[in-house]
Design a protein around this motif. Structure first.
Motif, PDB file in Angstrom:
ATOM      1  N   GLY A  48       0.827  -1.209   0.000  1.00 50.21           N
ATOM      2  CA  GLY A  48       0.000   0.000   0.000  1.00 50.21           C
ATOM      3  C   GLY A  48       0.859   1.255   0.000  1.00 50.21           C
ATOM      4  O   GLY A  48       0.679   2.153  -0.837  1.00 50.21           O
ATOM      5  N   LEU A  49       1.824   1.322   0.923  1.00 47.48           N
ATOM      6  CA  LEU A  49       2.689   2.499   0.982  1.00 47.48           C
ATOM      7  C   LEU A  49       3.586   2.573  -0.248  1.00 47.48           C
ATOM      8  O   LEU A  49       3.863   3.658  -0.758  1.00 47.48           O
ATOM      9  N   GLY A  50       4.017   1.391  -0.725  1.00 47.30           N
ATOM     10  CA  GLY A  50       4.836   1.352  -1.942  1.00 47.30           C
ATOM     11  C   GLY A  50       4.058   1.916  -3.121  1.00 47.30           C
ATOM     12  O   GLY A  50       4.586   2.703  -3.905  1.00 47.30           O
ATOM     13  N   ALA A  51       2.785   1.538  -3.228  1.00 48.82           N
ATOM     14  CA  ALA A  51       1.949   2.038  -4.325  1.00 48.82           C
ATOM     15  C   ALA A  51       1.752   3.546  -4.195  1.00 48.82           C
ATOM     16  O   ALA A  51       1.869   4.281  -5.179  1.00 48.82           O
ATOM     17  N   LEU A  52       1.480   4.023  -2.966  1.00 51.62           N
ATOM     18  CA  LEU A  52       1.301   5.472  -2.758  1.00 51.62           C
ATOM     19  C   LEU A  52       2.556   6.230  -3.172  1.00 51.62           C
ATOM     20  O   LEU A  52       2.483   7.245  -3.879  1.00 51.62           O
ATOM     21  N   SER A  53       3.728   5.731  -2.744  1.00 53.78           N
ATOM     22  CA  SER A  53       4.945   6.465  -3.081  1.00 53.78           C
ATOM     23  C   SER A  53       5.243   6.347  -4.580  1.00 53.78           C
ATOM     24  O   SER A  53       5.772   7.275  -5.178  1.00 53.78           O
ATOM     25  N   TYR A  54       4.898   5.208  -5.171  1.00 50.60           N
ATOM     26  CA  TYR A  54       5.118   5.057  -6.613  1.00 50.60           C
ATOM     27  C   TYR A  54       4.252   6.049  -7.403  1.00 50.60           C
ATOM     28  O   TYR A  54       4.719   6.705  -8.318  1.00 50.60           O
ATOM     29  N   PHE A  55       2.995   6.193  -7.008  1.00 54.01           N
ATOM     30  CA  PHE A  55       2.100   7.061  -7.775  1.00 54.01           C
ATOM     31  C   PHE A  55       2.244   8.546  -7.433  1.00 54.01           C
ATOM     32  O   PHE A  55       2.053   9.397  -8.288  1.00 54.01           O
ATOM     33  N   ILE A  57       4.974  10.100  -5.263  1.00 58.12           N
ATOM     34  CA  ILE A  57       6.282  10.679  -4.934  1.00 58.12           C
ATOM     35  C   ILE A  57       7.330  10.400  -6.013  1.00 58.12           C
ATOM     36  O   ILE A  57       8.096  11.268  -6.397  1.00 58.12           O
ATOM     37  N   PHE A  58       7.349   9.181  -6.495  1.00 55.43           N
ATOM     38  CA  PHE A  58       8.359   8.766  -7.468  1.00 55.43           C
ATOM     39  C   PHE A  58       8.294   9.615  -8.748  1.00 55.43           C
ATOM     40  O   PHE A  58       7.216   9.836  -9.307  1.00 55.43           O
ATOM     41  N   VAL A  59       9.446  10.108  -9.178  1.00 61.16           N
ATOM     42  CA  VAL A  59       9.505  10.910 -10.402  1.00 61.16           C
ATOM     43  C   VAL A  59       9.566   9.952 -11.595  1.00 61.16           C
ATOM     44  O   VAL A  59      10.590   9.325 -11.853  1.00 61.16           O
ATOM     45  N   HIS A  60       8.469   9.836 -12.308  1.00 61.66           N
ATOM     46  CA  HIS A  60       8.345   8.805 -13.341  1.00 61.66           C
ATOM     47  C   HIS A  60       9.262   9.033 -14.540  1.00 61.66           C
ATOM     48  O   HIS A  60       9.560   8.107 -15.273  1.00 61.66           O
ATOM     49  N   LYS A  61       9.724  10.271 -14.698  1.00 64.81           N
ATOM     50  CA  LYS A  61      10.648  10.571 -15.789  1.00 64.81           C
ATOM     51  C   LYS A  61      11.933   9.744 -15.655  1.00 64.81           C
ATOM     52  O   LYS A  61      12.577   9.409 -16.635  1.00 64.81           O
ATOM     53  N   LEU A  62      12.294   9.424 -14.382  1.00 63.20           N
ATOM     54  CA  LEU A  62      13.530   8.671 -14.129  1.00 63.20           C
ATOM     55  C   LEU A  62      13.534   7.306 -14.820  1.00 63.20           C
ATOM     56  O   LEU A  62      14.580   6.761 -15.116  1.00 63.20           O
TER      57      LEU A  62
END
Ligand SMILES: [Zn+2]
Length: 177
Positions: A48-55, A57-62
């Protein structure tokens, strides 16, 4: 945890999983329940927290960087796993130069022994700033290994780690003198 287990027992385990003949305070039942509840809870929390941070916080351009996933992620993943095992392995050696900076196994042992100290995973900085830093007992000769050595010297433990005054059903494992 007791409350969570109680609710899980009452609403789920008792009617749907265990036979009603198993009392709720039976140790085997409690062990199985705790393993199921903690592992499910951990998976839900982690994913759950992994999904929240993926959607969020994570900079998808990377992800467009050609070596990002393969090299950096893998290297960090391996490092974090090795480090996490190493702070739990009971090997308290650390170069004295880094003793006050690195949160090593000795520091983390005190985290588990006293609960409200040495929260850091890698460094001692935030514990120092937040006043939760504790100089490791193991480095002062008062750690778990020292306690075991003392008990053995006093003859209260033998080399198998068995309490010599233990006269219960496990008596077969107690060394005869
Ligand atoms: Zn730990």
């Amino acid at each position: 945890m007791d409350l969570v287990l109680n609710v899980a027992d009452y609403y789920f385990f008792t009617p749907y999983v265990y036979p009603s003949s198993w009392p709720e305070d039976q140790p085997l039942r409690q062990i199985i329940s705790l393993m199921v509840v903690t592992n499910l809870g951990t998976a839900i929390l982690y994913l759950g927290l992994g999904a929240l941070s993926y959607f969020f916080i994570f900079v998808h351009k990377l992800k467009q960087h050609p070596q990002f996933l393969e090299v950096l992620y893998l290297a960090l993943y391996v490092f974090v796993n090795i480090w996490t095992v190493s702070i739990h392995d009971g090997d308290y050696r650390i170069p004295s130069l880094f003793e006050n900076v690195i949160n090593g196994s000795a520091h983390h042992t005190d985290h588990h022994l006293f609960f409200d100290h040495n929260y850091g995973q890698y460094f001692t900085l935030w514990d120092r700033l937040g006043s939760s830093y504790r100089y490791p007992s193991a480095l002062m000769g008062k750690g778990p290994h020292d306690h075991i050595k003392k008990l053995m010297t006093e003859g209260k433990l033998n080399s198998n780690g068995v309490n010599r005054h233990n006269n219960n059903n496990n008596g077969a494992h107690v060394k005869k003198e």
